[in-house]
Design an enzyme around this catalytic site. Sequence first.
Site, PDB file in Angstrom:
ATOM      1  N   ASP A  33     -12.076  -1.120   2.481  1.00 27.99           N
ATOM      2  CA  ASP A  33     -11.219  -2.272   2.789  1.00 27.99           C
ATOM      3  C   ASP A  33     -11.994  -3.576   2.966  1.00 27.99           C
ATOM      4  OD1 ASP A  33      -9.065  -0.578   2.712  1.00 27.99           O
ATOM      5  OD2 ASP A  33      -9.200  -0.095   4.840  1.00 27.99           O
ATOM      6  N   HIS A  60      -2.909   4.613   8.845  1.00 27.85           N
ATOM      7  CA  HIS A  60      -3.765   3.593   8.229  1.00 27.85           C
ATOM      8  C   HIS A  60      -3.326   3.355   6.778  1.00 27.85           C
ATOM      9  CE1 HIS A  60      -7.872   1.777   7.350  1.00 27.85           C
ATOM     10  NE2 HIS A  60      -7.444   2.081   6.130  1.00 27.85           N
ATOM     11  N   GLU A  61      -3.182   4.449   6.034  1.00 23.58           N
ATOM     12  CA  GLU A  61      -2.766   4.335   4.632  1.00 23.58           C
ATOM     13  C   GLU A  61      -1.340   3.793   4.524  1.00 23.58           C
ATOM     14  OE1 GLU A  61      -4.631   4.601   1.972  1.00 23.58           O
ATOM     15  OE2 GLU A  61      -6.335   5.096   3.225  1.00 23.58           O
ATOM     16  N   HIS A  98      -1.319   0.028   4.667  1.00 19.31           N
ATOM     17  CA  HIS A  98      -1.643  -0.574   3.359  1.00 19.31           C
ATOM     18  C   HIS A  98      -0.396  -0.534   2.465  1.00 19.31           C
ATOM     19  CE1 HIS A  98      -5.939  -1.016   3.731  1.00 19.31           C
ATOM     20  NE2 HIS A  98      -6.183   0.275   3.849  1.00 19.31           N
TER      21      HIS A  98
HETATM   22 ZN    ZN Z   1      -7.937   1.340   4.269  1.00 15.83          ZN
END
Ligand code: ZN
Length: 232
Positions: A161, A64-65, A68
């Site tokens: 987010d 997930h990170e 980004h």
């Molecule tokens: Zn996030």
Amino acid sequence: MAKSYSSFTIGRIFGIPIKLHITFLLVLPFFAYLFGTFYFEGSEHLWLWGLLLALGLFAGVTLHESAHSYVAMKNGIKIESITLLPIGGVSQMEDIPEDPRIELRIAIAGPLMSILIGALFLIAYVPFMKLEGDWIKFLLFMGAINLVLGIFNLLPAFPMDGGRILRTFLARRMKYDVATHYAVIVGHIFAIIMLFLGIRFFPGGIMLIIIAMFLYIGRIRKKKDKQEYFLL
Ligand code: ZN
């Protein structure tokens, strides 16, 4: 912020150091126990599956990170590191230019990644759903946890987010500072709601109380020259 962390590098993704905070190692057995007793009750290898699910969850957080960070890098933003904490992951990056289009892409990449991972595990689970087995449960819970992470992070609660996404929409209509101000107010409203829910459903709601506190202090965590992305 990164310098005050007692963390060590465990690997790299797209050249970005992935760091593990020392407290993570302390909570890992706790998570393994919690997941094992919650999700793999009656299993012979309760601890093993609990541990695998805990590691799977943090692998999901790392991806997930990374999503980004990858999109940020593609937009010319320098990434210092990704740190895994017991409560989630943090991407340390250079300040994002005040361009709603760029921030929208960066902010949405993480939840999309989590939803994608969740969907893949659930698709893998479907053919076996009528069968019994710990690994079948593992597929189901990995799918469910990642899906929930993705959707939860889309709540418009700044600095999560969804809150950043909300700010990008506001920033198209008003000055960036004003947009941030409104996004923070909405974030605080969410923090208060989560706090009440967390107390109402204590001790099961303990996670909500912790998240509420982070949402509340999120505003002052932003440093002058650095931006952090959270996954809680
Ligand atoms: Zn996030």
